[in-house]
Write an enzyme that holds these catalytic residues in place. Structure first.
Site, PDB file in Angstrom:
ATOM      1  N   LYS A 190      64.305  17.966   3.003  1.00  0.00           N
ATOM      2  CA  LYS A 190      63.033  17.547   2.382  1.00  0.00           C
ATOM      3  C   LYS A 190      62.684  18.480   1.212  1.00  0.00           C
ATOM      4  O   LYS A 190      63.271  19.543   1.072  1.00  0.00           O
ATOM      5  CB  LYS A 190      61.912  17.579   3.424  1.00  0.00           C
TER       6      LYS A 190
HETATM    7  C1  LIG Z   1      62.231  12.655   7.455  1.00  0.00           C
HETATM    8  C2  LIG Z   1      61.200  11.635   7.691  1.00  0.00           C
HETATM    9  C3  LIG Z   1      60.472  11.574   8.895  1.00  0.00           C
HETATM   10  C4  LIG Z   1      60.818  12.357  10.107  1.00  0.00           C
HETATM   11  O1  LIG Z   1      60.934  13.721   9.982  1.00  0.00           O
HETATM   12  P1  LIG Z   1      61.817  14.557  11.017  1.00  0.00           P
HETATM   13  O2  LIG Z   1      61.407  15.963  10.754  1.00  0.00           O
HETATM   14  O3  LIG Z   1      63.252  14.284  10.721  1.00  0.00           O
HETATM   15  O4  LIG Z   1      61.447  14.120  12.391  1.00  0.00           O
HETATM   16  C5  LIG Z   1      59.440  10.667   8.984  1.00  0.00           C
HETATM   17  N1  LIG Z   1      59.150   9.830   7.989  1.00  0.00           N
HETATM   18  C6  LIG Z   1      59.824   9.826   6.836  1.00  0.00           C
HETATM   19  C7  LIG Z   1      59.432   8.886   5.742  1.00  0.00           C
HETATM   20  C8  LIG Z   1      60.889  10.716   6.650  1.00  0.00           C
HETATM   21  O5  LIG Z   1      61.586  10.697   5.504  1.00  0.00           O
END
Ligand SMILES: *Cc1c(COP(=O)(O)O)cnc(C)c1O
Length: 366
Positions: A190
């Protein structure tokens, strides 16, 4: 090979600081919910211009706990409907289901890949109690319109910010809607990523924040006294320590992403390629730079041959997944078109100018 996202290169500048942080946490003898988590929660709340931040284990838990928090407060009930974009990442939908709520899928706009506010009201029933807006690929959804609908129908507004750390929504556009909370993920890929799993919730709602601090830690406010049926979903102390080192550079990193996006938008010139919409505001942090093309397999293969790695976000829409058999016959033409045509180009703060130039050149020759 130009990699889609070089995580090693992203974290390399922090190597010494990470090692010092590890030593500091190790030496402290305190490994769960300590000073690092507290410091990060305070810093991230401030960064988001939000009153409270609750560190949790990951982004999916952040979303799920928001819904469970509202259930604990009696503001949502099992079986209530939650409006969510049909083309979102699966986690948004799983969170709704894990809180025993019912997802109601709404088509996005083809231009922005975000929920189409014009299609929301026709999906509202007497059971609709919340909207989950997702800022997909890093672009803010149309929050003014969505918030207006939420206020008009007295709906809770939740934001999935897992791809949008640093858009101005973090400066809480929804500030006048106190029934709102936002979920973040710090998964390594991210825009703000740690070295494992991590997540957080931001909100201005004091009552909700109090419940969430408790729910993430066994539903306990005082040790060994359990007020709610909670879970173990705490942000790890060490990961919080790493995030404390990276957060100060988030805005600069996002600006680097926007600068790359500017070049892609100005210099990619190919009729076969549909470029993403951007109003050039800080409403976009380009978690992903997503193009569309009719013959995606062909273009992806061509780019691979030229040593450019691309990914697809996402190849199968939620309603076509095996996990959701009862939705498999539903029709969401815009969502399906998106899933058939999208391709994500390399995008990250460590992509060099010459790599960007090469990618543009190869695309223009396609
Ligand atoms: C990555 C992501 C999540 C979930 O995050 P995690 O930390 O992997 O559980 C939720 N929503 C969106 C849009 C994402 O890109």
């Amino acid at each position: 090979m130009i990699s889609f996202l070089d995580l090693k290169k992203i974290n390399e500048p922090y190597e010494t600081a990470f090692q010092e942080k590890l030593k500091a946490v190790l030496d402290s003898g305190w490994y769960i919910l300590g000073k690092e988590v507290e410091t990060f929660e305070k810093a991230f709340a401030e960064y988001c211009n939000s009153k409270y931040c609750i560190g949790v284990a990951n982004g999916l838990d952040a979303l799920t706990l928001i819904f469970k928090g509202y259930i604990a407060l009696g503001k949502l009930q099992k079986g209530d409907e939650v409006i969510v974009p049909a083309n979102t990442y699966i986690a948004s939908i799983l969170a709704i289901l894990q809180a025993d709520l019912v997802p109601v899928l709404v088509e996005p706009r083809l231009e922005t890949y975000n929920i189409n506010p014009d299609l929301v009201e026709e999906k509202i029933t007497s059971k609709t109690k919340a909207i989950l807006a997702v800022h997909l690929y890093g672009q803010l959804a149309e929050m003014e319109k969505v918030n207006e609908i939420a206020l008009k129908h007295d709906l809770i507004l939740v934001e999935d910010c897992a791809q949008s750390h640093g858009t101005i929504n973090n400066k809480q556009l929804t500030i006048n809607n106190l029934k709102s909370a936002a979920a973040f993920s710090f998964y390594p890929g991210k825009n703000l990523g740690c070295l494992g799993d991590g997540g957080a919730i931001t909100t201005n709602d004091a009552e909700l924040a109090k419940v969430l601090f408790s729910l993430r830690n066994y539903g306990s406010e005082k040790k060994y006294e359990n007020k709610y049926i909670g879970v173990n979903s705490r942000l790890d102390e060490l990961q919080a320590g790493f995030l404390n080192l990276k957060l100060p550079n988030l805005d600069t990193d996002n600006q680097k992403r926007r600068n790359i996006a500017k070049r892609y938008l100005a210099e990619i010139k190919n009729e076969k390629i549909e470029l993403p919409f951007w109003d050039f505001s800080n409403n976009h942090v380009f978690h992903l730079f997503v193009i569309r093309t009719k013959n995606r397999g062909n273009l992806q293969e061509y780019l691979t041959q030229h040593n450019i790695q691309t990914l697809i976000h996402y190849p199968i829409p939620p309603h076509k997944q095996k996990a959701f058999v009862k939705w498999n016959n539903l029709s969401f033409p815009i969502t399906e078109k998106i899933h058939n045509e999208v391709l994500s180009l390399p995008m990250s703060p460590v992509l060099t100018a010459s790599e960007v130039e090469f990618i543009i050149e190869v695309l223009n020759q396609y």
